[in-house]
Design a protein around this motif. Structure first.
Motif, PDB file in Angstrom:
ATOM      1  N   ASN A  40      43.097  43.297  27.864  1.00 37.19           N
ATOM      2  CA  ASN A  40      44.025  44.247  27.255  1.00 37.19           C
ATOM      3  C   ASN A  40      43.278  45.362  26.522  1.00 37.19           C
ATOM      4  N   SER A  41      43.808  46.572  26.605  1.00 38.73           N
ATOM      5  CA  SER A  41      43.313  47.694  25.812  1.00 38.73           C
ATOM      6  C   SER A  41      44.032  47.705  24.463  1.00 38.73           C
ATOM      7  N   ARG A  98      45.801  42.546  36.677  1.00 39.73           N
ATOM      8  CA  ARG A  98      44.839  43.650  36.697  1.00 39.73           C
ATOM      9  C   ARG A  98      43.590  43.237  37.474  1.00 39.73           C
ATOM     10  N   LEU A 108      38.801  45.197  20.995  1.00 37.45           N
ATOM     11  CA  LEU A 108      39.463  45.483  22.267  1.00 37.45           C
ATOM     12  C   LEU A 108      38.751  46.640  22.952  1.00 37.45           C
ATOM     13  N   PRO A 109      38.742  46.612  24.292  1.00 36.17           N
ATOM     14  CA  PRO A 109      39.377  45.701  25.237  1.00 36.17           C
ATOM     15  C   PRO A 109      38.813  44.275  25.162  1.00 36.17           C
ATOM     16  N   GLU A 116      47.633  48.637  25.031  1.00 42.88           N
ATOM     17  CA  GLU A 116      48.454  47.546  25.560  1.00 42.88           C
ATOM     18  C   GLU A 116      48.772  46.530  24.469  1.00 42.88           C
ATOM     19  N   ARG A 117      47.840  46.327  23.565  1.00 49.17           N
ATOM     20  CA  ARG A 117      48.110  45.406  22.449  1.00 49.17           C
ATOM     21  C   ARG A 117      49.220  45.962  21.575  1.00 49.17           C
ATOM     22  N   ARG A 134      43.196  38.507  26.833  1.00 48.58           N
ATOM     23  CA  ARG A 134      44.251  37.949  26.003  1.00 48.58           C
ATOM     24  C   ARG A 134      44.965  36.836  26.758  1.00 48.58           C
ATOM     25  N   ASN A 181      48.885  37.143  28.128  1.00 49.27           N
ATOM     26  CA  ASN A 181      49.250  37.741  29.413  1.00 49.27           C
ATOM     27  C   ASN A 181      48.139  37.627  30.454  1.00 49.27           C
ATOM     28  N   GLY A 234      52.542  45.473  23.223  1.00 49.93           N
ATOM     29  CA  GLY A 234      53.069  44.132  23.050  1.00 49.93           C
ATOM     30  C   GLY A 234      53.864  43.985  21.776  1.00 49.93           C
ATOM     31  N   HIS A 293      45.058  38.637  30.991  1.00 54.20           N
ATOM     32  CA  HIS A 293      44.170  39.675  31.508  1.00 54.20           C
ATOM     33  C   HIS A 293      43.568  40.453  30.348  1.00 54.20           C
ATOM     34  N   LEU A 297      53.833  44.347  30.390  1.00 46.94           N
ATOM     35  CA  LEU A 297      52.887  43.339  29.933  1.00 46.94           C
ATOM     36  C   LEU A 297      52.818  42.199  30.938  1.00 46.94           C
TER      37      LEU A 297
END
Length: 338
Positions: free
Chosen positions: A124-125, A332, A113-114, A128-129, A117, A120, A132, A122, A328
């Motif tokens: 993800n960092s 972006r 990551l990033p 953000e994961r 995904r 969602n 989730g 877009h 989420l």
């Protein structure tokens, strides 16, 4: 002889620099339990332990933060009522402190990551994961981005990935919950119930409420208010089946047949749980909206096999008093699409 077996099992695999024969013993044990041996070209990594952290030549304050991340990972219940609203810890699904292959080891997230995904739609960092997991698996609300708790969890993930290159070209051995082949027979509710009663109920209770001791849960709830909500990845039948096959019953991995794993996963995921936080107010509408990216693999918004109950047709959010904000799925980089 032991070294020879290890060498044979790992023939053709790529070992992360610095990996020791003592550490490789963990993988030899897995193979002896019936797990697949590493394939040619796969990246093999044995994550460092907390003892390794004690001995590491890094700043003492960084060690404290990594230890805090480990503490949060293995005892996420300390955030109950603020970020967690069910009976789960991160380590409930990611066994072995997040280090265990075939049990969703978490270190790959730190080096992949990033990334985009599909869930969602877009990029993800790592934070953000993690968010989730809180929003879905913990049926909660994630710690704020950049907060002490989020930094600690991120640091722990990155510590486990020590020595692994970013964006490795090779497939990662034991990553995620490797998907089982499709079953010979369609998963069946009655067969799954029988497997559950024989193999699972002793730890997770007949009614799926889990096992408690002195007011604290020992084994989590596979369904109901104490479990993950309908948006969690493990509510997908294929994910649950893989988790069960490779990890359950606890201490007896690989003991169920693939068909039994599929059947009991189908049974567990046919039970009610808290509402998907993306709920629009109508379960069929919510399923349709997220079917292509997620719910095509769940039973959410479908009629249960044995009694016709429409699963997810409720506004029950478990311990949460209201549908908490979640961050989420927000579009972006819209300007890049121009």
């Amino acid at each position: 002889m032991t070294i020879r077996r290890k060498t044979m099992a790992l023939a053709g695999a790529t070992l992360v620099a610095g990996i020791s024969l003592a550490a490789l013993a963990e993988y030899e044990t897995l193979v002896e339990l019936g797990y697949p041996a590493p394939r040619e070209g796969e990246l093999v990594h044995v994550p460092p332990t907390m003892q390794d952290l004690d001995e590491a030549d890094i700043h003492p304050e960084l060690k404290q933060v990594i230890r805090r991340g480990h503490d949060l990972f293995t005892n996420t219940q300390q955030l109950r009522g603020e970020n967690v609203f069910n009976d789960m810890n991160c380590s409930s699904c990611h066994l072995g402190e997040g280090r265990l292959p075939f049990s969703g080891p978490v270190w790959p997230a730190a080096v992949t990551l990033p990334d985009f995904r599909g869930k969602n739609q877009h990029v993800n960092s790592l934070e953000e994961r993690l968010a989730g997991c809180f929003a879905y698996s913990m049926n909660g609300a994630p710690p704020a981005y950049g907060s002490d708790d989020m930094l600690a969890l991120s640091a722990y993930h990155q510590w486990l990935a020590k020595g692994v290159p970013m964006y490795p070209d090779q497939p990662i051995y034991g990553r995620g919950f490797p998907r089982l082949d499709e079953p010979e027979q369609a998963p069946d509710y009655a067969r799954g119930e029988q497997v559950y009663l024989e193999q699972c109920a002793i730890c997770h209770s007949k009614d799926g409420s889990g096992h408690y001791q002195d007011g604290k849960y020992v084994f989590p709830s596979p369904w109901g208010d104490g479990s993950n909500n309908w948006g969690a990845g493990i509510s997908r039948t294929f994910t649950m089946a893989s988790f069960i096959k490779y990890n359950m019953p606890l201490g007896q991995p690989m003991s169920l047949t693939d068909q039994e794993a599929w059947d009991v996963a189908y049974y567990i995921n046919s039970q009610e749980r808290p509402q998907d936080p993306r709920y629009t107010g109508d379960v069929r509408e919510t399923r349709e909206r997220f079917e292509a990216t997620f719910h095509k693999h769940t039973l959410y918004g479908t009629e249960r096999q044995h009694d016709g109950t429409l699963l997810g047709d409720h506004a029950n959010m478990g311990e949460k008093k209201e549908m908490l904000p979640w961050n989420l799925g927000v579009p972006r980089f819209e300007d890049l699409k121009d």
